[in-house]
Write a protein that holds these residues in place. Structure first.
Motif, PDB file in Angstrom:
ATOM      1  N   GLN A 225       0.820  -1.212   0.000  1.00 53.46           N
ATOM      2  CA  GLN A 225       0.000   0.000   0.000  1.00 53.46           C
ATOM      3  C   GLN A 225       0.852   1.259   0.000  1.00 53.46           C
ATOM      4  OE1 GLN A 225      -3.210   0.015   2.850  1.00 53.46           O
ATOM      5  NE2 GLN A 225      -3.652  -2.132   2.424  1.00 53.46           N
ATOM      6  N   GLN A 226       0.198   2.356  -0.436  1.00 57.04           N
ATOM      7  CA  GLN A 226       0.913   3.596  -0.649  1.00 57.04           C
ATOM      8  C   GLN A 226       1.515   4.175   0.628  1.00 57.04           C
ATOM      9  OE1 GLN A 226       1.257   5.596  -3.839  1.00 57.04           O
ATOM     10  NE2 GLN A 226       2.829   6.023  -2.349  1.00 57.04           N
ATOM     11  N   PHE A 227       0.794   4.032   1.740  1.00 56.01           N
ATOM     12  CA  PHE A 227       1.287   4.728   2.937  1.00 56.01           C
ATOM     13  C   PHE A 227       2.599   4.132   3.455  1.00 56.01           C
ATOM     14  CE2 PHE A 227      -1.265   1.436   4.951  1.00 56.01           C
ATOM     15  CZ  PHE A 227      -0.499   1.078   6.039  1.00 56.01           C
ATOM     16  N   ILE A 228       2.893   2.897   3.031  1.00 60.31           N
ATOM     17  CA  ILE A 228       4.179   2.298   3.387  1.00 60.31           C
ATOM     18  C   ILE A 228       5.302   3.080   2.693  1.00 60.31           C
ATOM     19  CG2 ILE A 228       5.593   0.229   3.099  1.00 60.31           C
ATOM     20  CD1 ILE A 228       3.478   0.062   5.286  1.00 60.31           C
ATOM     21  N   THR A 230       5.033   6.182   1.801  1.00 62.49           N
ATOM     22  CA  THR A 230       5.087   7.461   2.517  1.00 62.49           C
ATOM     23  C   THR A 230       6.019   7.339   3.725  1.00 62.49           C
ATOM     24  OG1 THR A 230       2.788   7.814   1.911  1.00 62.49           O
ATOM     25  CG2 THR A 230       3.694   9.251   3.600  1.00 62.49           C
ATOM     26  N   LYS A 234       9.734   9.205   4.437  1.00 59.22           N
ATOM     27  CA  LYS A 234      10.071  10.067   5.572  1.00 59.22           C
ATOM     28  C   LYS A 234      11.485   9.826   6.041  1.00 59.22           C
ATOM     29  CE  LYS A 234       5.582  10.006   7.681  1.00 59.22           C
ATOM     30  NZ  LYS A 234       4.837   9.463   8.813  1.00 59.22           N
TER      31      LYS A 234
ATOM     32  N   PHE B 112       2.507  11.825  -2.920  1.00 57.75           N
ATOM     33  CA  PHE B 112       2.053  10.796  -3.852  1.00 57.75           C
ATOM     34  C   PHE B 112       0.701  11.124  -4.452  1.00 57.75           C
ATOM     35  CE2 PHE B 112       4.919   8.875  -0.816  1.00 57.75           C
ATOM     36  CZ  PHE B 112       5.827   8.286  -1.655  1.00 57.75           C
ATOM     37  N   SER B 118      -2.316   7.310   0.966  1.00 57.35           N
ATOM     38  CA  SER B 118      -0.908   7.561   1.275  1.00 57.35           C
ATOM     39  C   SER B 118      -0.681   7.935   2.733  1.00 57.35           C
ATOM     40  CB  SER B 118      -0.308   8.589   0.327  1.00 57.35           C
ATOM     41  OG  SER B 118      -1.181   9.644   0.153  1.00 57.35           O
ATOM     42  N   LEU B 119      -1.751   7.908   3.533  1.00 56.28           N
ATOM     43  CA  LEU B 119      -1.568   8.096   4.975  1.00 56.28           C
ATOM     44  C   LEU B 119      -2.006   6.826   5.685  1.00 56.28           C
ATOM     45  CD1 LEU B 119      -3.010  11.692   5.230  1.00 56.28           C
ATOM     46  CD2 LEU B 119      -0.678  11.038   5.791  1.00 56.28           C
ATOM     47  N   MET B 180      -0.440  15.753   3.432  1.00 55.77           N
ATOM     48  CA  MET B 180       0.771  15.203   2.825  1.00 55.77           C
ATOM     49  C   MET B 180       1.781  16.311   2.545  1.00 55.77           C
ATOM     50  SD  MET B 180       0.950  11.946   2.532  1.00 55.77           S
ATOM     51  CE  MET B 180       2.252  11.731   1.317  1.00 55.77           C
ATOM     52  N   MET B 183       3.283  17.401   5.729  1.00 62.53           N
ATOM     53  CA  MET B 183       4.247  16.408   6.199  1.00 62.53           C
ATOM     54  C   MET B 183       5.546  16.534   5.414  1.00 62.53           C
ATOM     55  SD  MET B 183       3.899  12.311   5.973  1.00 62.53           S
ATOM     56  CE  MET B 183       2.360  12.237   6.808  1.00 62.53           C
TER      57      MET B 183
END
Lengths: 329, 342, 380
Positions: A225-228, A230, A234, B112, B118-119, B180, B183
């Protein structure tokens, strides 16, 4: 949150009332009653009882009454902690027989559940992170075989090994013989813990394998998934990404599966306890069912359902705490 | 923002040279990027455009070193040089080593396409913003939280001191994309990469988000790479543009030059496929289909779809020809040497 | 209505198959994908062998499973030899006949091999009588045997009965009870599941509450309580069917739930709506449009439920609540082995565990393979 818990507790009480009825009806369904099986037993040891004696026994236990009256008679004792008497066990009150064993069953089931989850989750994470690597293949293969070995065969295997290779002369138990009949104290508790790994292995092996496979699948889903990404973007360490971000989400379906998992554990606990001679509800239940001892059997099957209800409630609470998307309605 | 004349004098922050990325697939090795070269200047915006699958996102992920496990950088370099630190070649770093992790989220940040996913759904937006701040700065938790609230305020989220404790599912898509951005900018990155930041959003929200990105970029004096398939977005936000086609940059230069006077047939075809208000001319879609990475044509990769292709176009691939004003075009039509190439 | 969801799904992926330009029938395509799954194939082959064996137990079992020979009590498995004492090699394996003597100290019978008189194994020998094809043919040919002495490849039990023959005959019960219960379960589960989804309303509510109630008990204890309902006086064949029904009556709930879920999704599918607009009645919609589309899902769920049933029967029989003599099952055989002296002195009594595990494993492999074929998009 509090109103959610209260609502669930009320629902649970309602559910327990229905369950107590169903339990009683199921236990009542076999043709004949305890007196018939007692009479058969007396005939078998060639000292048959007279029809009058049997009728007196029926009278005494209220077995001649209609089912609903027997049920009400049984249930009316609950508030006093009276669950009837065990006819096949010299009229011992059911509560006295069941309570210590209920504690043991609860301890064994819940600790098996905790250990299974505690091992399956990290194993699943490791397998997923090393996807298609040697560790993954090893884990998946072992899990597949473990999944196909029923708990009673594992129990037989444990027993066989301890007898054949280690020369054990008596079977199992859940604490050293010296603590038999003693109330629970620290030494007995310690001894119990030492005896637990064997039964826990037998009861939990299949569940461990199954849960590991599911955890692996969940992890693979979440890791894509995308948040991984993200989280990686970081600058977090991969370990933090995997544990704090991926596993934290992948574990939620596992928690919601506890409701499916717990019945298997309880079923496993029954048969494994019979084989390994553990002082839990299982062997007592088997005896009660065979002897048609309805108050005893009815109480135990009701307690099994209660363990399930409590387990499901706890799982729902943990899930509600763990997944903010779930609302308390 | 577009200010073409001054562009040539700015300092380069990031240079991608001849980048090559390969994927290990079930069908063998596939080359996803082949000789991509780009430059981003300090405080400026580079737009990367192209159809889906042309390698825009792979380029961005190569800079962040966030390529999937089966992908590897097999050639070229990505040089990053900030004014106060030693230059780094990003391609030489260990994939998840300390150095690249120190750059990610700190010097480089990325936004993204899908704000809905994406969160992480299980942490509050505040916690997710604070995570990067705590990692890259010396602030303690309380100060990090203050900073998160401040960032939410700066991206125009109403009631930031309340929203900081909200979970992503309680916010709309536009709001999440603002989170996003907050962040990404929380550690004052030098380079911000926005991968199709508005594709998943409504048109009205899109304009707001693009505005916000530009404001924030100006305030932080950061460089921005904006990846999009929408030429309108490029025209609106970028200083420079690179047009990509199947893993290659076919044309690059300032936005005015490239969009105003396209030199590559592909860029021209792209421009003709964009509807314009007021223009009555029929839209002409780019004919043919993008070739599969598995069965690439031998010569110029665009030749099979090109209306002005010559015979050389089908036999050998053109190099990049430099044109006036820092432009470059990867097309035989611009071969000044008379068809012989290099 | 030919183009079903599953069929379209089956054709969509697998690019390597699309390269062959000759269009393959859906069935061939599925068969191909199934064959590629080696574990599923192994499971299928193993199960075929086992079901073949239990179809004609009289042919494969060298002895009658319920007739003991008091001269051969607790005989350890006899080894098949290829080399004799002189080191000579025999293509046809042989066994040494046994003679038993009671050890005066331990009171146990000790068996010694007669090394002078090796007995070669013979195939298609004439032994005990049995019938084939529901009593149509009477014969007495067994697959293998010996002329003199005995051949107990898996040893004997406390009444001198051949364990191998008992395992084969026990498998008869264990393996058929799984299939029988599944047939009932599929019938009940599918009917109630689809109806519940299609009708909705009060019917659905009641069905869901009933399922919930059944599910609020752990399965095994519930099975135990239900199995106790079977009157002790019943003949063993009735008990067999009684246990089958008991097992199916609880297991159907999980299938009904899943089918209901899938059927609810199907109900809103365009082609079902089209059929409704065209005036099709409920039975036609359910049987012609919905159930065929659920069939692959039903097949997979049913296959994966077989091991649950087989294990439940074994557990019940093991606990003394299931199959009763003269019938036998793997669970019954294992319960006979559950004694400390047997663990120590006659561990071969535990061999029924092996076919039990193999069966469960094979069904799991098969079910997994079928799932991959039926639902190639499952992420597993």
């Amino acid at each position: 949150m509090l109103s959610f818990v209260i609502r669930r507790l009320l629902l649970m009480i309602l559910m327990m009332i229905v369950i107590s009825m169903v339990s009683f009806v199921i236990i009542q369904l076999p043709p004949g009653d305890w007196v018939t099986s007692y009479a058969a037993h007396l005939r078998a040891i060639s000292s048959p009882a007279s029809e009058a004696t049997l009728e007196a026994l029926r009278e005494r236990y209220g077995l001649g009454e209609p089912v609903w009256r027997q049920y009400l008679f049984w249930v009316s004792g609950f508030p006093r902690g009276d669950f009837g008497i065990a006819m096949s066990m010299q009229d011992t009150p059911v509560a006295d027989l069941v309570l210590p064993r209920f504690g043991m069953s609860l301890l064994l089931s819940l600790s098996t559940l905790v250990v299974v989850l505690g091992l399956a989750i990290p194993f699943g994470i490791i397998a997923a992170v090393n996807r298609n690597g040697p560790i993954d293949y090893l884990f998946s293969t072992v899990a597949f075989f473990a999944l196909s070995i029923p708990s009673f065969i594992v129990a037989l295997g444990i027993l066989f090994i301890s007898v054949f290779y280690f020369g054990a002369v008596s079977i199992g138990g859940l604490y050293d013989a010296q603590y038999m009949g003693e109330p629970m104290n620290w030494a007995k508790f310690k001894s119990t813990l030492e005896h637990m790994p064997g039964p826990m292995l037998a009861i939990g092996l299949g569940g461990l394998a199954g849960t590991m496979r599911i955890m692996r699948g969940n992890m693979l889903d979440v890791l894509s998934q995308q948040f991984i990404e993200t989280a990686r973007a970081k600058g977090l360490r991969e370990r933090v990404v995997v544990v704090k971000h991926a596993a934290r989400l992948a574990v939620n379906p596992i928690i919601s599966r506890v409701g499916i998992h717990l019945p298997e554990i309880i079923g496993g606990e029954v048969i494994v306890s019979v084989i390994l001679g553990l002082p839990t509800l299982g062997p007592l239940f088997l005896r009660a069912v065979l002897a048609q001892d309805m108050y005893l059997a009815g109480t135990i099957i009701m307690l099994f359902a209660l363990i399930l209800l409590i387990g499901n409630l706890l799982a729902d609470l943990v899930l509600a705490w763990s997944d903010p998307r779930i609302t308390y309605n | 923002m577009t200010d073409g004349s001054a562009a040539a004098t700015s300092r380069q922050l990031l240079r991608v040279d001849d980048l090559r990325v390969e994927f290990d697939t079930d069908y063998g090795k596939v080359c996803a990027l082949d000789g991509v070269s780009l430059a981003v200047e300090e405080g400026r915006t580079l737009g990367i455009v192209g159809e889906s699958g042309c390698g825009k996102s792979i380029t961005a992920r190569s800079i962040m070193r966030l390529l999937p496990q089966n992908a590897s950088i097999t050639g070229g370099s990505i040089h990053y040089s900030a004014p106060d630190t030693a230059p780094v070649d990003v391609t030489a770093l260990k994939p998840n080593g300390a150095t690249i992790r120190q750059l990610r989220g700190n010097a480089f940040a990325m936004i993204f396409q899908e704000p809905m996913t994406s969160l992480s759904p299980v942490y509050t937006v505040g916690a997710q913003i604070m995570e990067a701040i705590l990692l890259h700065t010396d602030l303690n938790r309380r100060e990090a939280r203050e900073r998160a609230i401040e960032m939410l305020d700066r991206v125009n989220i109403p009631a930031p001191e309340k929203r900081v404790d909200a979970y992503p599912h309680q916010l709309s898509g536009g709001m999440r994309q603002r989170v996003m951005i907050a962040m990404a900018l929380s550690c004052s990155p030098r380079l911000l990469i926005a991968d199709e930041p508005t594709t998943a959003l409504d048109v009205t929200i899109e304009a707001q988000i693009l505005d916000l990105l530009q404001q924030m970029q100006a305030a932080e004096n950061a460089s921005l790479i904006i990846i999009t398939h929408d030429l309108g977005v490029v025209a609106e936000t970028a200083d420079h543009v690179a047009v990509m086609y199947v893993g290659r940059v076919v044309e690059s230069g300032t936005v005015q030059d490239v969009l105003g006077d396209p030199q590559h047939p592909y860029t021209r075809a792209l421009l003709h496929s964009v509807p314009r208000i007021g223009a009555k001319a029929r839209l002409s879609p780019v004919g043919g289909t993008v070739p599969s990475l598995l069965e690439m044509p031998r010569g110029c990769k665009f030749a099979p779809r090109c209306s002005v292709a010559k015979s050389i176009c089908h036999s050998s691939e053109p190099p990049s020809f430099a044109l006036a004003g820092g432009r470059s075009v990867k097309c035989w039509l611009h071969d000044q040497g008379g068809g012989t190439g290099r | 209505m030919d183009a079903t969801d599953t069929r379209q799904e089956a054709q969509a992926p697998a690019p390597e198959e699309e390269q062959a330009f000759r269009p393959l029938s859906v069935r061939r395509l599925m068969w191909r994908r199934f064959r590629r799954n080696r574990m599923a194939m192994i499971g299928a082959v193993l199960l075929s062998c086992m079901y073949l064996m239990i179809a004609v137990p009289g042919f494969f079992a060298p002895y009658e499973f319920d007739r003991g020979n008091p001269r051969y009590v607790f005989v350890a498995p006899q080894a098949l030899h290829f080399l004799d004492d002189e080191g000579g090699f025999h293509v046809r394996p042989f066994v040494y006949p046994l003679t038993g003597k009671r050890d005066p100290a331990t009171m146990r019978v000790v068996y010694t091999e007669d090394r002078e008189n090796p007995q070669a194994i013979r195939f298609f020998v004439r032994g005990y009588d049995y019938t084939l094809f529901f009593g149509l043919i009477e014969t007495n040919i067994q697959l293998f045997g010996v002329d003199e002495g005995t051949i107990f490849l898996a040893g004997t039990d406390g009444r001198g009965r051949d364990m191998l023959s008992r395992i084969i005959n026990g498998g008869r019960v264990s393996l058929t009870i799984g299939l029988l219960a599944i047939v009932i379960m599929v019938f009940v589960g599918t009917a109630i599941g689809t109806l519940s989804a299609y009708r909705g309303g009060w019917f659905d509510t009641i069905v869901q509450r009933v399922i919930e109630l059944i599910r609020s008990f752990p399965q095994l204890p519930l099975w135990m309580a239900m199995a106790a309902i079977i009157p002790p006086g019943w003949p063993s064949i009735w008990v067999f069917f009684g246990i089958t029904i008991v097992l199916a009556m609880i297991e159907w709930t999980s299938l009904a739930r899943e089918i209901r879920g899938k059927a609810l999704a199907l109900k809103t599918a365009d082609y079902v709506a089209a059929a409704e607009v065209a005036g099709a009645r409920a039975p036609r919609i359910i049987f012609v449009h919905m159930i065929p589309n659920l069939s692959s899902h039903i097949l997979v769920t049913a296959t994966l439920a077989v091991p649950t049933i087989i294990l439940a029967e074994s557990a019940l029989s093991f606990l003394g609540l299931g199959i009763k003599a003269p019938m036998t099952s793997w669970g019954v055989l294992l319960s006979e082995a559950n004694k400390i002296e047997i663990f120590r002195l006659s561990p071969w009594m535990l061999t029924p565990a092996i076919p039990l595990i193999l069966t469960v494993m094979s069904f799991n492999f098969l079910g997994d393979g079928l799932r991959d074929v039926a639902d190639p998009h499952s992420s597993r």
